[in-house]
Design an enzyme around this catalytic site. Sequence first.
Site, PDB file in Angstrom:
ATOM      1  N   LYS A   1      -1.078  -8.559  19.385  1.00  0.00           N
ATOM      2  CA  LYS A   1      -1.779  -8.498  18.096  1.00  0.00           C
ATOM      3  C   LYS A   1      -2.436  -9.835  17.760  1.00  0.00           C
ATOM      4  O   LYS A   1      -3.569  -9.875  17.276  1.00  0.00           O
ATOM      5  CB  LYS A   1      -0.796  -8.106  16.983  1.00  0.00           C
ATOM      6  CG  LYS A   1      -0.376  -6.645  17.008  1.00  0.00           C
ATOM      7  CD  LYS A   1       0.628  -6.329  15.911  1.00  0.00           C
ATOM      8  CE  LYS A   1       0.052  -6.516  14.528  1.00  0.00           C
ATOM      9  NZ  LYS A   1       0.981  -6.064  13.470  1.00  0.00           N
TER      10      LYS A   1
ATOM     11  N   ASP B   1       0.872  -1.169   0.000  1.00  0.00           N
ATOM     12  CA  ASP B   1       0.000   0.000   0.000  1.00  0.00           C
ATOM     13  C   ASP B   1       0.913   1.224   0.000  1.00  0.00           C
ATOM     14  O   ASP B   1       1.607   1.483   0.991  1.00  0.00           O
ATOM     15  CB  ASP B   1      -0.894   0.029   1.237  1.00  0.00           C
ATOM     16  CG  ASP B   1      -2.007  -1.009   1.177  1.00  0.00           C
ATOM     17  OD1 ASP B   1      -2.114  -1.693   0.142  1.00  0.00           O
ATOM     18  OD2 ASP B   1      -2.759  -1.128   2.155  1.00  0.00           O
TER      19      ASP B   1
END
Length: 275
Positions: free
Chosen positions: A224, A163
């Site tokens: 996470k 990205d």
Amino acid sequence: MKETCGTSRLQAQRHYGITSPICLAPPNGIDCIHTQKLIEAMKPFGVFEDEEQLSHRMFVLHKLNNLAKEWISELGQSKNLPPSTIANVGGKIFTFGSYRLGVHTKGADIDAVCVAPRHVERSDFFQSFFEKLKHQEAVKHLRAVEDAYVPVVKFEFDGIEIDLVFARLSMATISDSLDLRDDSCLKSLDIRCIRSLNGCRVTDQIVRLVPNLENFRLALRAIKLWAKRRGIYSNILGFLGGVSWAILVARTCQLYPNALASTLINRFFMIFSKW
């Protein structure tokens, strides 16, 4: 994954946050055992990449960086910049997010920003650079999202999803030694460029403000994984996103600067369950 278990290697203590640490106690043998068990428990979930995969990511980023520099130079020629200027315009790809923090998982994408000098417009990025990417054999699934809160070009480069956002600085040249933490970089920038730079600036500050980077990374990987397994890892859905979890773990590291990951995780839940 290397963890520090002896007091001889403890860092010189200083305040990494706005308050003093809660505890400066060094790790003991049990902490080391629990931390090693933590690493073994996380391995089956694909949270660690091997050296070959890491090297491939670095190779892809190197190629992308060279491609961006080549494009910026070519753009300078098309805009009739003096040859002496074109030779030094530079340009650079900076990473941020989980890759920059060193906590990305197998197959994860890379968040990056293309930083260009002032002769490069945002429209150039979404037109001529987009076209340049389109003609690269290694680039697949190329698409632009210009109307996003942070405009982005998404693509797969030699198997790695990327990205890429864009920021144009008010500088004639962009050197490889540019430090985006310097607030002067934000001078005269439009809001989209500032947003594009925020990811790098925040990530770099987190890396700078944790006492022990390896302990922070292992603890963050575990947190996470815990959040993703419980379906609460997503700012789009109203939960905390990657940077928010990183900030919370970083704060825990500041409060327990000598603790190993197993202890940090325990303290993380103890602190934020009562926050």
